[in-house]
Design a protein around this motif. Structure first.
Motif, short mmCIF file in Angstrom:
data_model
loop_
_atom_site.label_atom_id
_atom_site.label_comp_id
_atom_site.label_asym_id
_atom_site.label_seq_id
_atom_site.Cartn_x
_atom_site.Cartn_y
_atom_site.Cartn_z
N GLU A 153 -6.09 -4.38 7.60
CA GLU A 153 -6.52 -2.96 7.79
C GLU A 153 -7.24 -3.33 9.60
O GLU A 153 -7.13 -2.88 11.04
N GLU B 15 -5.44 -6.81 2.27
CA GLU B 15 -5.46 -5.31 2.52
C GLU B 15 -6.43 -5.00 3.49
O GLU B 15 -6.42 -4.52 4.61
N ARG B 16 -7.41 -6.24 3.33
CA ARG B 16 -8.51 -4.96 4.38
C ARG B 16 -8.24 -5.57 5.58
O ARG B 16 -8.71 -4.91 6.52
N LYS B 17 -8.41 -6.99 5.44
CA LYS B 17 -8.14 -7.91 6.86
C LYS B 17 -6.73 -6.98 7.56
O LYS B 17 -6.44 -7.05 8.79
N HIS C 233 -8.84 -8.72 -0.36
CA HIS C 233 -9.15 -9.14 0.74
C HIS C 233 -8.07 -9.33 2.42
O HIS C 233 -8.34 -8.57 2.70
#
Lengths: 908, 111
Positions: free
Chosen positions: A40, A36-38, A34
């Motif tokens: 990005e 990491e995606r955030k 989560h």
């Protein structure tokens, strides 16, 4: 629906419990994904990588706390936490072995003492009697324990109440009864026998090993001579010979056919203790004989017991009401008969057995629970002291997302091992101390068996102990736990490490604990002191006879050849001639009962020439049949008139000697001190007797009670019928005054007694010193235990006060240093510290005095020669305890004076 | 505080169940979807999302499975279970009843 729910959730729970590491890794990975995606996403919006990562974390609003929340959702978190805390707690305890040892030992002492007393309470009061439905068995009694015994006619009338009761049983005495002699063997032996009616075995649930018991048809006057043996006796005496059943044995010179062997049932018999008559169940009988009572008997002698079982659905009250009906019928048939001034009454059998020891045991239980509270307070105090050293740890935990609940639970979990270890150690410790105690002293308690063998550990004791440990552990563990969780996080973190001061709240908690300890200790001390005074008073009371150098022997004359008074008189003369011929023997007398070994007979007294009172049996006196030298053996002084002589035999005029109390009570108007010599009195239905002498009072019933009116009757002047009855109901007791240590002459005396009696066995050889000691056994037992408890309490309270003061001194080292630097003398410092310690101590003492004043009246009936709220005792214990507290706070005070001001100031 | 203050208590569960009823999703995708379907009206903080998902999982309403995500990384995907479907129906019915009642009250006030 529920089932399906479990289908999904159980595997999850098991997984979280047993594959914890994997579950944790997954949680990490899920959240990392989560983040990491955030990151990005933020990156794409043009933030720098650094800023993006930070923003992603921010959006999570506290990553570690969120993780903890997720763990909480797993529902197994509390279990995991528990084990984690437990491991941590054990590690902490291992790291401070000194603290652990002191705490565990203190708790073991407190819990062990409770285990010990509870084991006794369990064996005596809680364990049901070993009979079928014991709470349905009722004991028949007269009045309210004023007198024991049932007469045969009373039983016959009572037995008619078959609508409310069944299994009516009439039975005799085991210990106090004469028993019966097993003769015609090379080892004649006096057996403990009880005459019982046929339903005895049914009522008390005896299991038959071989053969059978009596039938109702055999239990009639003139019925066959049958015997049922106890398993223990059969094994001991006959080597468990199965062929014995059907054969006959000689009992009291008569052949009895053995018809059955019965497993040892918790036997029942009567006994006295300081509080009056009671039933005992701990001396087994050897043999049961059919009582074969005559339904038409008019004999008013009351030396039997009776019991029955409540019919299904019948309450005790209903049975009591019907028993009153039986009483009315009895009175109609026997107006004014012996014992008629006492009403018929019933009580549960258990009440008859333990009713008058309950109070003493409960008082002990109360006292011992005080010891436990003090021990717990001490350990809580130790923990509080330790907790202050861990304030930073707690603050850090709180900052990392541990809620207050969580911290309280953690501290509790760390504490519990202490209490559980204390409990486990306490069971062993308490039990072994108890064993030693029971084996060493003659404890006068019912149901405890020989040397306390019936007092055993059972599951109830262990559950009680573990529950006590857990409950007090939680209760007292919460005190330091709450106090730690109250801390202000930032304040604790800001504080520098070397001086981990305790908040004002914490030292207040500790002060309160110490005050409570002092108060409890004072109450215990007061109880111990009162029992001590009782002990001393009983030791110094003049019993009215000289016990030293008197040896006593019992002999059962329960056989046909002694039915005639002449035969007994001949035996007495013969025995006297033989025994008094032994060098070292001063005198031999015979009596039916001993002073201080109460099994008194009471006789209704009518004074000749006085108008009969409404109830002609209103006046009662204890009566004792004695041979002439009785007064010489016991050194009971003659006040006026004369004593019995050998010439007062069956042919001489009938005479009686009375004691001073009786003279004063029955002839109160005699100011000249001449009467009642020459007056004539009637005992029972006998022909009248002339009073020939008045002797000094003897404390016959017990050391602690006033002498009762007493008549002494010459054994040789009893009517034949009464004599035969006496032989069935009591033994003959030989009392010998010796010139030196009496036991050394025991063998010779026994030999002569045996020859004189034609080979009858002699038993129960005791010195009067021993009889006197047994008479105070229960008050000694109470006193000893109370002293032990009070001793432990004082020690713990002293440690408690010392601990608090030593800690306070350590906390104030710097302040003391400043004061000394500014010119305070050593005396000033000592005074400052001691004043604070004594303020706590005195507060505790004051509260304790109020407590003692309120509680000691509960033990009033256990006391003798001292009032429950004796001001001297209370003052003394208050002073004593204050002195102990003074010493305990002086030690840290002196240490305070050794503070080096320079060092103390540098500490900051 | 993880409780979304701007959501009526208990509605987060309903929203999550509804979203997962459409297709299995991972946590991050759920957070995006929440914003998207509610046209940014319903804001659920990332912090409160995961404890809520874990709770639904522990209740047995959703099940988790590790799969490759749209960008080829391992992610934990949640999907509705049979039990979850029932729960969704129940909560949806509740919600309809409650919102009907509230709109009713609101309309009365206007009149």
């Amino acid at each position: 629906m529920r089932l399906e729910h479990w289908f999904y959730t159980i595997p999850l729970r098991l997984r979280s419990l047993f594959r914890r590491r994997q579950v944790e890794a997954e949680l990490d990975e899920e959240l990392r994904y989560h983040l990491e995606r955030k990151t990005e996403e933020f990156d794409a919006r043009g933030l720098s990588p650094e800023e993006a990562r930070y923003a992603a974390f921010r959006a999570m609003d506290g990553l570690e706390q969120r993780k903890e929340e997720c763990r909480d959702k797993r529902r197994t978190n509390s279990i995991e936490n528990f084990f984690q805390d437990l491991r941590y707690g054990l590690r902490m305890l291992r790291k401070s072995p000194g603290f652990t040892a002191v705490a565990v030992l203190t708790l073991a002492l407190g819990i062990g003492a409770n285990t010990a007393i509870f084991t006794v309470v369990n064996a005596v009061l809680l364990r049901p009697l070993a009979y079928p439905e014991p709470d349905r068995i009722v004991n028949f009694m007269l009045g309210n324990h004023e007198i024991e015994g049932t007469s045969v006619p009373m039983f016959m009338f009572w037995r008619e109440q078959t609508e409310v009761l069944q299994d009516f049983v009439l039975y005799g005495e085991v210990v106090k009864g004469p028993g019966v002699n097993l003769t015609n063997t090379d080892r004649p032996e006096r057996l403990r026998s009880i005459p019982v009616s046929a339903d005895f075995f049914k009522l008390f649930g005896a299991s038959i090993e071989i053969g059978r018991t009596f039938t109702a048809q055999e239990d009639v006057p003139g019925g066959p001579r049958l015997a049922v043996l106890s398993d223990g006796f059969w094994r001991r005496r006959f080597g468990a010979d199965r062929t014995l059943v059907g054969k006959s044995i000689l009992l009291g010179g008569e052949p009895y056919v053995v018809i059955g062997i019965v497993c040892d049932i918790e036997p029942i018999h009567s006994a006295w203790n300081a509080q009056g008559p009671s039933l005992r169940t701990d001396t087994p009988a050897d043999v049961w004989l059919p009582v074969q009572a005559d339904p038409n008997s008019a004999d008013q002698g009351g030396n039997y017991r009776s019991a029955a079982r409540l019919k299904p659905g019948v309450t005790l009250e209903m049975a009591k009401a019907r028993t009153k009906l039986a009483e009315a019928r009895f009175r109609q048939k026997f107006p004014g008969g012996k014992l008629s001034s006492f009403s018929f009454n019933l009580e549960p059998l258990s009440e008859a057995v333990v009713g008058n020891v309950r109070l003493g045991l409960l008082v002990l239980m109360g006292a011992v629970s005080f010891v436990l509270l003090i021990a717990c307070a001490n350990v809580a105090n130790l923990q509080l002291a330790r907790a202050t050293g861990r304030r930073r740890e707690m603050a850090i935990r709180a900052a990392l997302g541990a809620g207050r609940r969580r911290i309280v639970f953690q501290l509790l979990t760390e504490t519990l091992p202490l209490w559980l270890a204390g409990g486990a150690l306490g069971i062993g410790f308490g039990y072994s101390v108890l064993r030693a105690l029971l084996a060493s002293s003659s404890v006068n308690l019912p149901r405890i068996g020989a040397q306390g063998s019936a007092v055993t550990l059972d599951s109830r004791v262990i559950i009680f102990t573990m529950l006590t440990a857990t409950f007090t552990g939680i209760l007292f563990g919460l005190i330091p736990a709450f106090s730690a969780s109250h801390d202000d996080v930032s304040a604790a973190l800001k504080e520098n490490g070397t001086r981990s001061g305790s908040g004002p709240g914490q030292s207040k908690t500790r002060a309160i604990l110490v005050v409570i300890e002092m108060a409890l200790t004072l109450v215990l001390l007061a109880g111990a002191a009162l029992l001590m005074r009782t002990f001393v008073a009983l030791r110094t009371v003049d019993p009215g006879f000289e016990a030293h150098n008197v040896l006593t022997f019992e002999m059962s004359l329960n056989q046909a050849r002694f039915d005639q008074t002449v035969a007994v008189a001949r035996l007495l003369r013969d025995a006297q001639r033989r025994v008094e011929g032994i060098p070292g023997v001063e005198a031999l007398a015979a009596t039916r009962s001993l002073p201080l070994d109460p099994n008194p007979d009471y006789a209704p007294v009518i004074i000749e020439g006085r108008p009969p009172t409404k109830d002609r049996y209103q006046d009662w006196a204890a009566s004792r049949d004695v041979s002439a030298p009785y007064f010489e053996v016991f050194r009971v002084p003659l006040l006026r008139g004369r004593l019995f002589t050998e010439r007062d035999d069956e042919r001489a005029p009938r005479v009686v000697v009375i004691n001073e109390t009786m003279a004063k009570a029955f002839w109160p108007t005699d100011s000249l001190g001449r009467a009642p010599l020459g007056e004539r009195i009637t005992l029972y239905e006998e022909p009248p007797r002339e009073i020939i002498g008045v002797v000094a009072d003897v404390r016959d019933a017990e050391l602690g009670s006033k002498p009762e009116p007493m008549v002494y009757v010459p054994v040789g002047q009893r009517l034949d019928a009464d004599n035969a009855e006496d032989n069935k109901e009591s033994s003959m007791i030989w009392v010998v005054r010796t010139k030196s240590e009496p036991y050394s002459l025991s063998d010779g005396i026994q030999r002569e007694l045996r020859i004189a009696s034609g080979g009858l066995p002699v038993s129960h050889i005791r010195s009067m010193d021993q009889v006197r000691m047994e008479a105070t056994a229960s008050s000694n037992f109470n006193m000893m235990l109370f002293n032990i408890f009070a001793g432990i309490a004082v020690l713990l309270a002293a440690i408690g006060i010392y601990g608090v003061m030593a800690y306070a001194v350590q906390q104030r080292t710097q302040e003391i240093g400043v004061r000394m630097a500014l010119g305070a003398s050593q005396r000033d410092v000592i005074r400052m510290v001691v004043r604070r310690g004594m303020r706590l101590a005195l507060m505790g003492v004051l509260i304790g005095l109020v407590g003692a004043w309120a509680l000691t009246p509960l033990m009033a009936s256990l006391l003798y020669g001292v009032k429950a709220s004796d001001p001297v005792v209370l003052t003394l214990v208050a002073v004593l305890l204050s002195a102990v507290a003074l010493v305990a706070s002086l030690i840290p005070a002196r240490r305070a004076t050794r503070v080096d001001p320079v060092l103390a100031l540098r500490l900051e | 505080m993880s409780k979304p203050s701007d959501l009526v208590q208990g509605t987060l569960d309903l929203l999550l169940l509804k979203i997962l009823a459409l297709e299995p999703l991972n946590g991050f995708a759920i957070s995006l979807r929440l914003k998207q379907v509610s046209s940014d009206v319903l804001q659920v903080s990332d912090g409160s999302l995961y404890p809520a998902l874990h709770k639904l999982e522990q209740e047995g309403w959703i099940a988790a499975e590790w799969k490759l995500s749209e960008n080829n990384r391992r992610a934990k995907f949640y999907s509705l279970t049979r039990l979850g479907r029932k729960q969704l129906a129940k909560e949806a019915a509740n919600w309809t009843r409650l919102s009907d009642a509230i709109s009713h009250v609101v309309r009365i006030e206007e009149a």
